[in-house]
Write a protein that holds these residues in place. Structure first.
Motif, mmCIF file in Angstrom:
data_model
loop_
_atom_site.group_PDB
_atom_site.id
_atom_site.type_symbol
_atom_site.label_atom_id
_atom_site.label_comp_id
_atom_site.label_asym_id
_atom_site.label_seq_id
_atom_site.Cartn_x
_atom_site.Cartn_y
_atom_site.Cartn_z
ATOM 1 N N UNK A 49 0.825 -1.213 0.000
ATOM 2 C CA UNK A 49 0.000 0.000 0.000
ATOM 3 C C UNK A 49 0.863 1.268 0.000
ATOM 4 N N UNK A 50 0.598 2.147 -0.969
ATOM 5 C CA UNK A 50 1.346 3.416 -1.011
ATOM 6 C C UNK A 50 0.744 4.423 -0.036
ATOM 7 N N UNK A 51 1.497 5.343 0.485
ATOM 8 C CA UNK A 51 2.942 5.553 0.246
ATOM 9 C C UNK A 51 3.853 4.716 1.143
ATOM 10 N N UNK A 52 3.235 3.776 1.907
ATOM 11 C CA UNK A 52 4.038 2.981 2.846
ATOM 12 C C UNK A 52 5.035 2.070 2.128
ATOM 13 N N UNK A 53 4.589 1.480 1.001
ATOM 14 C CA UNK A 53 5.438 0.532 0.279
ATOM 15 C C UNK A 53 6.732 1.203 -0.174
ATOM 16 N N UNK A 54 6.601 2.387 -0.806
ATOM 17 C CA UNK A 54 7.794 3.119 -1.255
ATOM 18 C C UNK A 54 8.681 3.465 -0.073
ATOM 19 N N UNK A 55 8.056 3.853 0.985
ATOM 20 C CA UNK A 55 8.822 4.251 2.169
ATOM 21 C C UNK A 55 9.638 3.072 2.691
ATOM 22 N N UNK A 56 8.991 1.893 2.776
ATOM 23 C CA UNK A 56 9.694 0.727 3.313
ATOM 24 C C UNK A 56 10.810 0.269 2.383
ATOM 25 N N UNK A 57 10.644 0.569 1.080
ATOM 26 C CA UNK A 57 11.708 0.236 0.111
ATOM 27 C C UNK A 57 12.822 1.288 0.133
ATOM 28 N N UNK A 58 12.617 2.353 0.892
ATOM 29 C CA UNK A 58 13.645 3.388 0.974
ATOM 30 C C UNK A 58 13.547 4.430 -0.123
ATOM 31 N N UNK A 59 12.465 4.392 -0.913
ATOM 32 C CA UNK A 59 12.301 5.359 -2.003
ATOM 33 C C UNK A 59 11.631 6.630 -1.464
ATOM 34 N N UNK A 60 12.404 7.403 -0.700
ATOM 35 C CA UNK A 60 11.831 8.568 -0.027
ATOM 36 C C UNK A 60 11.426 9.666 -1.001
#
Lengths: 335, 335
Positions: B105-116
């Motif tokens: 789920x975005x924006x959590x997924x990007x965050x957990x991948x480090x894609x700040x």
């Protein structure tokens, strides 16, 4: 200051400075002359002295000296109906020809029939509905001007005095006393924030940015090439009951160390203030003075003082008897 | 003061008072030493002098001297990502095991991948979604403590300095200068109000009640017999772009006479300030200093300075070149 002078110049300078200081020191005067020397006055002064005395275990630094006051019934009268309702009546009457549906739609129908008690019974929410409906489409500047014009001459239906003169003299003294002691005084009222701000600075010495209240939604538009904020027919926030701690947190962001109210709508604010750490103060004004003002409490349908009173008794909070604790209710001069 | 003294005591007293007054007068010192003697500094001082000089046609009484400042990119740095996002990352990582759905789920997924960068691209709204989701169920007191603990040691990913040391020294001087001249300084930021208030008083001298920001909804509950305000997973207010004039009106209730920003998200605030009557001041900080800070403007995806720049040029507002107009960017000591 580091400079040395020969006597007698030194003594004269010291005397001159002492005189200058004495002129600005209010401590020799009674800061609360409209309060009788009964329990509430003693409790207020004892609290203020202990939180402002350096080295006291209860000392509170100046930035944390936040005091919050309800408005209707606490700083000014709220009978026979909250004064914002009188303002709304004027507005509804003016706009009624453009809104034939109001004849059958509440709370407008009761209002147009003159049944203000019934309108007032709809509470802060009903009042805010009327205000937001009548003022939808106005800009915030236009609204502010219409409040200012109205309040300049609006009179109390019973006493005939200006509404701004039906503020409580003892509370004006209390506000000034707290400010002299480093407190920042805020209004936290169920009334509309945009209804209060145009006059609270002049009447109470409380600037707009220290007024928290109920509010309608706003929209940024451009009119005549300039940005304006337009009032929408929708409620954004009701600053009453459980709304008061929320209003305090969202708008002030610091828990008050003293809170002042007069009805059950203020109970949560007082509980919120008292639940913090360190010295705290909570006070209810009890309207028991049918001679000089009004008398109402547990049985009142609109501004009930029932659960709050029970809690004040249980917790040992201060309850002001308007009849016994105030030697003056209203200021002698208009404001 | 009304008292008469014989000379020489009178002269000595006068001299003593003059000396005491001179000691508190800052006018002989440069109030803005980190600003070069270029256009922006001259424009600021010219504005402040004309609105504070009694008898000047542009004189503004003290209570109306309201100045509003954006925070991210105006008072402290906002690159490589707004610092509140760094705080949110910590919180999301801690809570991720309890939220398996965040993996997709975005924006959590990007965050957990480090894609700040991708997270930051979701803007103030995306950021507020993360913050409200991670903090739902926490009380406001708990949240405040977690911010305080985090910010006490949180460091800038590039410089390694404390985040609270990546505030702009010239802006600290400007805040102090305005306050010395009777201005009340406010933050009006897209950042979360509860994220800023725990440290703005210490770092900027701006108390919680003068901080306006984005906010989540709150609910009053009772826990362990005490009232608490619990953060709900829902946004209440986004204080960005057209939200800034709304935040100013709803929380401050008075139009600023001076407004300071650095990106298009501040444009409406500056327009709102400038649309009032009388003398007004608007300033944008332009990040053009890749050596000492960062360089970004029209092409920036996250904190674009494009429409605001055009408007500043068209209207003759002040634009600060960080490179040319500031001789110092960050304070030497940690804060």
């Amino acid at each position: 200051m580091k400079y040395s002078l020969r006597t007698p110049a030194r003594l004269v300078l010291a005397a001159g400075l002492a005189l200058a200081c004495a002129q600005s020191a209010p401590s020799v005067q009674d800061p609360l002359p409209s309060w009788n020397d009964t329990g509430p006055k003693k409790a207020i002064i004892a609290f203020v002295e202990k939180v402002t005395k350096e080295g006291s275990p209860d000392f509170v630094p100046v930035p944390e000296r936040i005091a919050t006051f309800d408005n209707d019934g606490t700083l000014w009268a709220e009978k026979p109906v909250p004064f914002q309702l009188l303002f709304a009546v004027e507005q509804v009457k003016q706009l009624a020809p453009q809104h034939p549906e109001w004849k059958t739609k509440e709370p407008f129908a009761s209002l147009l029939k003159g049944d203000l008690a019934r309108v007032a019974a709809t509470g802060e929410k009903g009042l805010m509905e009327i205000v937001t409906a009548t003022h939808a489409g106005m800009t915030t500047d236009e609204f502010s001007r219409s409040v200012q014009e109205w309040i300049a001459s609006a009179k109390h239906p019973k006493t005939g005095r200006l509404l701004t003169a039906t503020v409580y003299q003892p509370m004006l003294e209390l506000l000034a006393y707290l400010r002299a002691k480093g407190f920042k005084t805020f209004i936290v009222s169920g009334g509309g924030v945009e209804f209060m701000r145009p006059w609270t600075e002049r009447v109470y010495g409380i600037p707009p940015e220290q007024v928290v209240g109920s509010a309608g939604k706003l929209k940024l538009e451009t009119r005549d090439g300039k940005p304006v904020l337009v009032k929408l027919p929708a409620i954004d926030f009701i600053d009453d009951k459980e709304g008061k701690p929320i209003g305090i947190q969202s708008r002030i962001g610091r828990r008050p160390i003293a809170a002042f109210g007069n009805s059950d709508g203020d109970l949560q604010m007082l509980q919120w203030a008292m639940a913090g750490e360190g010295a705290r103060f909570a006070l209810f004004v009890h309207h028991d003075d049918s001679q000089r003002e009004y008398s109402y409490d547990r049985a009142d349908r609109l501004q009930q003082f029932d659960k709050g009173w029970d809690e004040a008794i249980a917790q040992g909070w201060t309850v002001v008897s308007m009849k016994d604790d105030w030697n003056t209710v209203f200021p002698t001069a208009d404001r």
